[in-house]
Design a protein around this motif. Structure first.
Motif, short mmCIF file in Angstrom:
data_model
loop_
_atom_site.label_atom_id
_atom_site.label_comp_id
_atom_site.label_asym_id
_atom_site.label_seq_id
_atom_site.Cartn_x
_atom_site.Cartn_y
_atom_site.Cartn_z
N LEU A 143 35.11 54.43 62.93
CA LEU A 143 34.11 54.67 61.89
C LEU A 143 34.61 55.43 60.66
CD1 LEU A 143 31.05 55.52 64.17
CD2 LEU A 143 31.66 53.32 63.12
N LEU A 144 35.64 56.26 60.82
CA LEU A 144 36.14 57.00 59.66
C LEU A 144 36.64 56.08 58.54
CD1 LEU A 144 37.98 60.25 60.84
CD2 LEU A 144 35.62 59.91 60.07
N PRO A 145 37.26 54.92 58.84
CA PRO A 145 37.63 54.04 57.73
C PRO A 145 36.44 53.60 56.88
CG PRO A 145 38.82 53.42 59.71
CD PRO A 145 37.82 54.45 60.13
N PHE A 146 35.28 53.43 57.48
CA PHE A 146 34.10 53.04 56.72
C PHE A 146 33.56 54.22 55.89
CE2 PHE A 146 34.39 49.97 60.11
CZ PHE A 146 34.05 48.76 59.49
N PHE A 148 35.43 56.67 54.76
CA PHE A 148 36.42 56.86 53.70
C PHE A 148 36.23 55.85 52.57
CE2 PHE A 148 40.63 55.33 52.16
CZ PHE A 148 40.95 56.42 51.36
N SER A 149 36.11 54.59 52.92
CA SER A 149 35.99 53.55 51.88
C SER A 149 34.72 53.71 51.07
CB SER A 149 36.04 52.17 52.54
OG SER A 149 37.25 51.97 53.23
N ALA A 150 33.62 54.08 51.72
CA ALA A 150 32.36 54.26 50.99
C ALA A 150 32.39 55.51 50.12
CB ALA A 150 31.20 54.34 51.99
N THR A 151 33.13 56.54 50.54
CA THR A 151 33.19 57.76 49.75
C THR A 151 33.96 57.57 48.46
OG1 THR A 151 33.09 59.11 51.78
CG2 THR A 151 33.88 60.19 49.78
N GLU A 157 27.95 47.27 45.66
CA GLU A 157 28.73 46.15 46.16
C GLU A 157 29.63 46.56 47.32
OE1 GLU A 157 31.99 42.84 44.51
OE2 GLU A 157 31.10 44.32 43.15
N THR A 158 30.33 47.70 47.16
CA THR A 158 31.21 48.17 48.24
C THR A 158 30.42 48.52 49.49
OG1 THR A 158 32.75 49.07 46.59
CG2 THR A 158 32.94 49.91 48.85
N TRP A 159 29.30 49.19 49.30
CA TRP A 159 28.48 49.56 50.46
C TRP A 159 28.00 48.33 51.23
CZ3 TRP A 159 22.69 49.71 50.03
CH2 TRP A 159 22.11 49.97 51.29
N ALA A 218 27.56 54.91 59.29
CA ALA A 218 28.83 55.38 58.72
C ALA A 218 28.99 55.03 57.24
CB ALA A 218 30.00 54.84 59.54
N PRO A 219 28.77 53.77 56.83
CA PRO A 219 28.89 53.47 55.40
C PRO A 219 27.88 54.24 54.54
CG PRO A 219 28.95 51.45 56.70
CD PRO A 219 28.53 52.54 57.62
N ILE A 220 26.66 54.41 55.03
CA ILE A 220 25.65 55.13 54.26
C ILE A 220 26.02 56.61 54.15
CG2 ILE A 220 23.24 55.88 54.24
CD1 ILE A 220 22.49 53.20 55.43
#
Length: 312
Positions: A143-146, A148-151, A157-159, A218-220
């Motif tokens: 979950l940390l990759p999600f 990180f990418s969202a932050t 679009e990314t979310w 995680a993304p939110i």
């Protein structure tokens, strides 16, 4: 009123018209006129009017007598560094995001701990410690990759892309529903609470009912951290923290460990949690993986429990 002997630094004021100096007429030859020199205070004759003698016994009157106010046009400038209002407000919002009082539904889930207890996998505090570490390891790898990418890219679009990817990766139906429930609650609460970030509400309004996103947690969480100004390392650490907090809280309510023991356990695991963060942080979504598949299997059995306290 008696003044104890002391040494007082005085200047001769003979250049002032009509001025009188309490300094004796004769002074050492080595001291030039107008220079500072020390004399015993008990050698001076100081006359204090009876009308002011009583008031000088108060400390603030005594200070004003020996240190009179500054003349007009003279001001004392003291520069005090003040934090900007925006930065201070954002810090309060950042702390509130990981506060347990934020109603995101995290305490309704045990991350498979309840099923593990009924399956006799967890039976005591030592087993609990191992379980928490494995949960953190699995959270870090998957979950940390999600987060990180969202932050680092907190945009619509990314979310949406990250949400669809995670929805396809979660094969455990119980864990998938828990992620959606917590994510939907976090998005709803964040849009209402953090009103200073209007993009949160606009993104939620755009996505609700569209079927484009499932609202995974995680993304939110990463999206909210990015919009609140958290750096990527802090946001990933915060995600591990709330995961550890919720698992240990569930263990307390399942009577596996007491409140004091839970607090001690959480503090002891901090060093390992930081090591897990360092190991898995700043990875791309393509590197996300399951490191402890047994936890995923146990959590999937939660819906088959005859009696249960938690949703997952």
């Amino acid at each position: 009123m008696k003044i104890e002997p002391a040494l007082l630094s005085l200047k001769r004021k003979s250049d002032e018209p009509g001025g009188s100096s309490p300094v004796p007429n004769k002074k050492p030859n080595s001291v030039e006129d107008g220079e500072d020199y020390l004399i015993p205070l008990d050698s001076l004759q100081i006359t204090i009017p009876s009308s002011t003698a009583l008031s000088l016994t108060q400390p603030h009157h005594l200070m004003s007598a020996f240190f009179p106010p500054m003349e007009d046009g003279m001001e004392a400038h003291i520069e005090v560094e003040k934090p900007t209002t925006t930065d201070s407000h954002l810090q309060w919002s950042q702390w509130q995001l990981i506060d347990s009082i934020l109603p995101t539904g995290g305490f309704a889930h045990s991350f498979g701990l309840e099923a593990a207890i009924q399956a006799r996998i967890i039976s005591g505090p030592e087993d609990l410690r191992t379980f928490v570490i494995h949960v953190l390891e699995n959270t870090g790898s998957l979950l940390l990759p999600f987060v990180f990418s969202a932050t680092i890219s907190p945009d619509l679009e990314t979310w949406q892309k990250l949400d669809r990817t995670l929805d396809a990766m979660l094969t455990n139906e119980v864990g998938r529903k828990a992620s959606i429930a917590q994510g939907s609650a976090l998005m709803r609460v964040a849009a209402a609470v953090f009103s200073e970030i209007p993009s949160l509400k606009s993104m939620r309004d755009t996505s609700v009912g569209s079927g484009v996103v499932a609202f995974h947690h995680a993304p939110i969480f990463g999206l909210t951290c990015g919009l609140l100004g958290l750096d990527s390392r802090t946001s990933q650490r915060a995600y591990l923290f709330i995961t550890m907090r919720d698992v240990i809280s569930a263990a307390t309510r399942l009577n596996l460990v007491g409140p004091m023991g839970a607090a001690v356990l959480q503090h002891q695991i901090v060093v390992l949690a930081e090591a897990i963060l360092t190991k898995w942080m700043d990875r791309t979504v393509e590197e996300a993986c399951q490191t402890t598949p047994l936890l995923d299997t146990v959590q999937g059995c939660h819906s088959y429990l005859f009696s249960r306290l938690f949703c997952s």
